[in-house]
Design an enzyme around this catalytic site. Sequence first.
Site, PDB file in Angstrom:
ATOM      1  N   HIS A  61      -3.658  -5.062   0.363  1.00 39.65           N
ATOM      2  CA  HIS A  61      -3.117  -5.610   1.613  1.00 39.65           C
ATOM      3  C   HIS A  61      -3.196  -7.134   1.600  1.00 39.65           C
ATOM      4  CE1 HIS A  61      -2.607  -1.867   3.914  1.00 39.65           C
ATOM      5  NE2 HIS A  61      -3.596  -1.427   3.156  1.00 39.65           N
TER       6      HIS A  61
ATOM      7  N   GLU B 253      -1.792  -9.170   3.413  1.00 45.45           N
ATOM      8  CA  GLU B 253      -1.720  -9.781   4.742  1.00 45.45           C
ATOM      9  C   GLU B 253      -3.100 -10.187   5.271  1.00 45.45           C
ATOM     10  OE1 GLU B 253      -1.135  -6.652   3.960  1.00 45.45           O
ATOM     11  OE2 GLU B 253      -1.558  -5.214   5.558  1.00 45.45           O
TER      12      GLU B 253
ATOM     13  N   CYS C 169       0.832  -1.203   0.000  1.00 38.78           N
ATOM     14  CA  CYS C 169       0.000   0.000   0.000  1.00 38.78           C
ATOM     15  C   CYS C 169       0.867   1.253   0.000  1.00 38.78           C
ATOM     16  CB  CYS C 169      -0.987  -0.048   1.167  1.00 38.78           C
ATOM     17  SG  CYS C 169      -2.463   0.906   0.826  1.00 38.78           S
TER      18      CYS C 169
HETATM   19  N1  GLN Z   1      -1.849   6.782   2.874  1.00 42.32           N
HETATM   20  C1  GLN Z   1      -1.996   6.038   1.667  1.00 42.32           C
HETATM   21  C2  GLN Z   1      -3.368   6.219   1.053  1.00 42.32           C
HETATM   22  O1  GLN Z   1      -4.274   6.634   1.712  1.00 42.32           O
HETATM   23  C3  GLN Z   1      -1.717   4.563   1.903  1.00 42.32           C
HETATM   24  C4  GLN Z   1      -2.712   3.913   2.786  1.00 42.32           C
HETATM   25  C5  GLN Z   1      -2.258   2.577   3.272  1.00 42.32           C
HETATM   26  O2  GLN Z   1      -1.078   2.268   3.260  1.00 42.32           O
HETATM   27  N2  GLN Z   1      -3.170   1.778   3.780  1.00 42.32           N
HETATM   28  O3  GLN Z   1      -3.577   5.922  -0.103  1.00 42.32           O
END
Ligand code: GLN
Length: 551
Positions: free
Chosen positions: A521, A523, A384
């Site tokens: 994600h 995970e 992410c």
């Molecule tokens: N801050 C980034 C976004 O909002 C990544 C978010 C995250 O890593 N879950 O896109």
Amino acid sequence: MPKFVFVTGGVVSSLGKGIAAASIGALLESRGLKVTIIKMDPYLNVDPGTMSPFQHGEVFVTEDGAETDLDLGHYERFLEARMRKVNNFTTGQIYDSVLRKERRGEYLGKTVQVIPHITNEIQDFILRGARAGSPDEVDVAIVEVGGTVGDIESLPFLEAIRQLSLRQGRGSSCFIHLTLVPFIPSAGELKTKPTQHSVQKLREIGVSPHLLLCRADRPIPEDERDKISLFSNVPPEAVISVADVDSIYRIPRMLWEQAVDQQIFDALALAPRPPANLAVWDDLVDRLEHPKAVVRIAMVGKYVDLTESYKSLTEALVHAALHTRSRVQIDYIDSEELEAHGTEMLAPYQGILVPGGFGKRGVEGKILAIRYAREHRVPYLGICLGLQLAVIEFARHVAGLGQANSTEFFPSCAEPVIALITEWTSSDGSLQSRSQQSDLGGTMRLGAQRCPVGPGTRAHAIYGAEVHERHRHRYEVNNLFKARLAQAGLVISSETPTEALVEMVELPPSVHPWFMAVQFHPEFTSTPRQGHPLFISYVQAALARPVGTSA
Ligand code: GLN
């Protein structure tokens, strides 16, 4: 109608109610029952999505895009059943729903009160979570009551489960209470009084537990269990000793050895089923105890986030280690330390990982770590924010976009390679609209999405032709910069089917042994039974790197 196992907690918080509920769920599921687990959280936030990870720990995301309590992660790791939005609700959601009904006039002018309106609503939410009356209806719904007995906040929940068990009738409900039996060193004794008091508190509100799960730092001897039994009005065999263990995967067996599953069967008058199968847990414990290699991973993040906020991620790495017969040692590296002291401290690691995150703090340190991983050919996994920063790093140092940044950290930056979709509307890459996002709870790309994976990529070797993973982010790789990044050698291995949003990027094997970053994600879908192909591939690459190499 589904039957219910209610799990409450007493004496102190953090006793591991979620793991206990999940372990019970695993035992019941292995006996052939259709099981789900519902978590009720006593706070007023509508969901944990906007709560600080420092206060609340990780926000778990379900396939259908709910931001939930991290206990749902435990449930999915222990059970085959998947959790949905309806598996977690908060006092905030209950009140929200009741107040909307009140405004619509659905209470016909009656005075709206905690009892019966809030407590009825809670019961409806529990039945909904158990999929009652639908084709998905479960045999047993385990309901974990957040908070500790005696808290003002949890009282309506306790009242609601008491009423629900009355309404459903005899044999419908099994109450399990988790307590602490502390060892007092100066007395050299385990103390049962807090447990006695906590059970009394529960009985005051009309709930008599069928089973007590007593947490202690050691096994609880029979005479102490007899004492607890006598004072709590619970048969001695229902006083379960839950001693501290080095791995949570030992807990299903520990509960089974004390016949917890059979006692639940008896309390719920369930028809006999085949005995529980513990082979999968025994196998996991065996793998845990006999690793053939150790792999050291540096997880680089903001200092304040590096605690409970990455529960699923650390678990996913542990699962990958179990499936590669290794042991993973994760060191949490504060990215601001990297900014201050340089990247030498990364030298001992076989893998570098930048996890998800929000906000500007520590970002440049994470970019330093990514640059180090790329230049020193250290296996890199970006998740992410870890993808977004890998793209920024690549844009700055390889693609010649020296001003590259994300509008999350630098709203007026000249080369916004990461930005909100609403921000990348002009053809030259400069920003036209900067829409203000005010509802922080409602602007995320959330939940699972299916995306095709490009042939010939590492992503394809790992996932096959399609990836189906869960998202939780606002910002995206700016499509206006994609061609430039690709020309410079960044492989975009997967994009969303309609808007062509970047899902995965990687460096080709000719340039780097293992460099991958994903916008989702992974995970959240890793389980101890299966592991997760992306994490397994990453750990294999890290294992292949000799310890302490610098090139
Ligand atoms: N801050 C980034 C976004 O909002 C990544 C978010 C995250 O890593 N879950 O896109």
